[in-house]
Design a protein around this motif. Sequence first.
Motif, short mmCIF file in Angstrom:
data_model
loop_
_atom_site.label_atom_id
_atom_site.label_comp_id
_atom_site.label_asym_id
_atom_site.label_seq_id
_atom_site.Cartn_x
_atom_site.Cartn_y
_atom_site.Cartn_z
N LEU A 291 11.34 9.32 3.71
CA LEU A 291 9.92 9.54 3.45
C LEU A 291 9.72 10.51 2.28
O LEU A 291 8.85 10.32 1.44
CB LEU A 291 9.24 10.08 4.71
CG LEU A 291 9.08 9.06 5.84
CD1 LEU A 291 8.78 9.77 7.16
CD2 LEU A 291 7.97 8.06 5.52
N LEU B 39 6.73 4.58 5.92
CA LEU B 39 6.20 5.11 7.17
C LEU B 39 5.84 3.99 8.13
O LEU B 39 6.20 4.03 9.32
CB LEU B 39 4.98 5.98 6.87
CG LEU B 39 4.20 6.52 8.06
CD1 LEU B 39 5.06 7.46 8.89
CD2 LEU B 39 2.93 7.23 7.59
N ARG C 57 5.61 5.55 0.13
CA ARG C 57 5.76 6.34 1.36
C ARG C 57 5.01 5.70 2.52
O ARG C 57 5.49 5.68 3.66
CB ARG C 57 5.29 7.78 1.14
CG ARG C 57 5.55 8.69 2.35
CD ARG C 57 5.26 10.14 2.04
NE ARG C 57 6.06 10.60 0.93
CZ ARG C 57 5.56 11.12 -0.19
NH1 ARG C 57 4.26 11.27 -0.34
NH2 ARG C 57 6.36 11.51 -1.15
N ALA D 279 3.81 11.55 8.21
CA ALA D 279 5.22 11.65 7.82
C ALA D 279 5.81 13.00 8.22
O ALA D 279 6.96 13.10 8.67
CB ALA D 279 5.36 11.43 6.32
#
Length: 218
Positions: free
Chosen positions: A186, A199, A195, A173
């Motif tokens: 993110l 992603l 997350r 990220a």
Amino acid sequence: MAQSYVKAADLPQVIPVFPLSGVLLLPRGQLPLNIFEPRYLNMIDDAMAGDRLIGMVQPSGGAASLPRLSQIGCAGRITSFAETSDGRYLITLTGCARFRIASELPAQTPYRQVRAHFGPYEADLTAPPSGEGALDRETLLEALKAYLTTRGLDIDWESAETAPPEALVNSLAMALPFEPPEKQALLEAADLDERALVLTALMQIDAAGDNEDGAVIQ
């Protein structure tokens, strides 16, 4: 000596902020920075004399000289510091916890300072379990391979296949060249599992951006 923060109340209420577009810091992530502007050299001097905490936050528009700040940022502690012969500072920030900006303080320093509310992100101070949890590593790595192929990039695949979930998700990220709004998404994901989903989706969307006819997929 390393500072250990156990709960949100351990963190200072007022922190300096470094507005930087397209740059993401996440808890326990490591962010190297090359500091050369006088106001930010001043900020580093003051931070080094205090608790070494700096808030990384993305601008969200407005005048270039004084941009609006995104409401969510991440505080990091200076864990590495070196000064170059031409007066620049080379530092590494290690992410501590995200924060919401409660208010910005009237300017009394060359750099900006905010009152930071860490309470909603107290869980950032505790590393998640090292097990896979809800991480779908296979799908994430398939998306990563397609994304890197599309952009002509490569990584250390052995590390990607064996890294702990948090290290893998957060390092990707932070490192991959997403657009600022994508970086912010993110950052604002509720937890590591969310997350990872964001992603994976971002990489899949990027890799599928052009279909076989060369038309952009909307």
